[in-house]
Design an enzyme around this catalytic site. Sequence first.
Site, PDB file in Angstrom:
ATOM      1  N   ASP A 202       0.895  -1.012   0.095  1.00 32.32           N
ATOM      2  CA  ASP A 202      -0.118  -0.064   0.095  1.00 32.32           C
ATOM      3  C   ASP A 202       0.919   1.123  -0.178  1.00 32.32           C
ATOM      4  OD1 ASP A 202      -2.516   1.447  -0.192  1.00 32.32           O
ATOM      5  OD2 ASP A 202      -2.791   1.522   2.117  1.00 32.32           O
ATOM      6  N   ASN A 207       2.009   6.905   3.099  1.00 30.06           N
ATOM      7  CA  ASN A 207       2.672   5.763   3.862  1.00 30.06           C
ATOM      8  C   ASN A 207       4.305   6.101   3.598  1.00 30.06           C
ATOM      9  OD1 ASN A 207       0.559   4.603   5.297  1.00 30.06           O
ATOM     10  ND2 ASN A 207       0.168   2.872   3.531  1.00 30.06           N
ATOM     11  N   ASP A 219       3.741   1.496   7.957  1.00 33.51           N
ATOM     12  CA  ASP A 219       2.481   0.690   7.778  1.00 33.51           C
ATOM     13  C   ASP A 219       2.450  -0.575   6.636  1.00 33.51           C
ATOM     14  OD1 ASP A 219      -0.101  -0.106   8.032  1.00 33.51           O
ATOM     15  OD2 ASP A 219      -0.919   1.591   7.198  1.00 33.51           O
TER      16      ASP A 219
END
Length: 315
Positions: A202, A207, A219
């Site tokens: 992701d 992030n 993350d």
Amino acid sequence: MPDETPYARLTPDLVLDAITACGLWPDGRLLALNSYENRVWQVGLEEGSPVVAKFYRPGRWSDAAILEEHAFAQELADAELPMVAPLGFAGRTLLHHDGFRYALTPRHGGRAPSLESADQLEWLGRLIARMHSVGARKSFSHRGFLDRDTLIVQPMHAVLASSLLPTSLRERYRQVIEHVDRCIGARFQAAGPVRNVRLHGDCHPGNVLWTDAGPHFVDLDDARMGPAVQDLWMLAHDERAMQALLDGYASMRDFDHAELALVPALRAMRQVHYAGWIAARWHDPAFPAAFPFVAQARWWEQHLTDLHEQADELE
């Protein structure tokens, strides 16, 4: 704790008690950070810098899958990559308190990277290449793959089982998803065998936190096995940006350019998954508050239009 309100008991007092259970002394300062899938708090301490406490959504990942996430983060940190890894307490990174699972990480600030800067994009490309070199050393055993079942089939069923999708659009939705899925399958087949590595999964600008010393990644909650291009395309808003990322990437690791043909398929998979994710989580009170537009028929009309456009691009 009822499934439809998984965080109903996660009060500020419980968060502070969980921190105290680790042998730390919170000073009472709590800041809720932006997260819907899990619950994340910045917690001030009597001594030292604040920590970030991430409380995992019940039932989403097994303990083994979460420990794989933690081990991957530590493996990246040990390879001197700027990855924020969980803190250990008595040798444990996955912690339990009053029915909740959680982990603590050091608090690292930063800002979003400038995706208009070729220098920053090349820097990110180099770091992602190094991340994938570590990720290619072995495979995940418990976290699964970035595949059509996870990102197409399961979200489709979640939407069809939800009252959010207007009855008048149900059959049209099913047809559009089946069409998109066929196009995605054909695109993957045409691209040939894909070399799967452990991914961030992701890797969007939220992030990646940038400081004067450079970027660091946070993350790994969506870490899975998948093609390298998955960690690149969300940072590339146009062809120039993708080329800058690839220039940096290629300086550290070979990149299979055939994977670029997968970007429209991965984009479509993310769109389908987004709607299914919200539908599956609608019972969580945070979701209607954060995504009220999804309860409107016009949002679903636009979603279907977007998916038709994605299918046209894939064809």
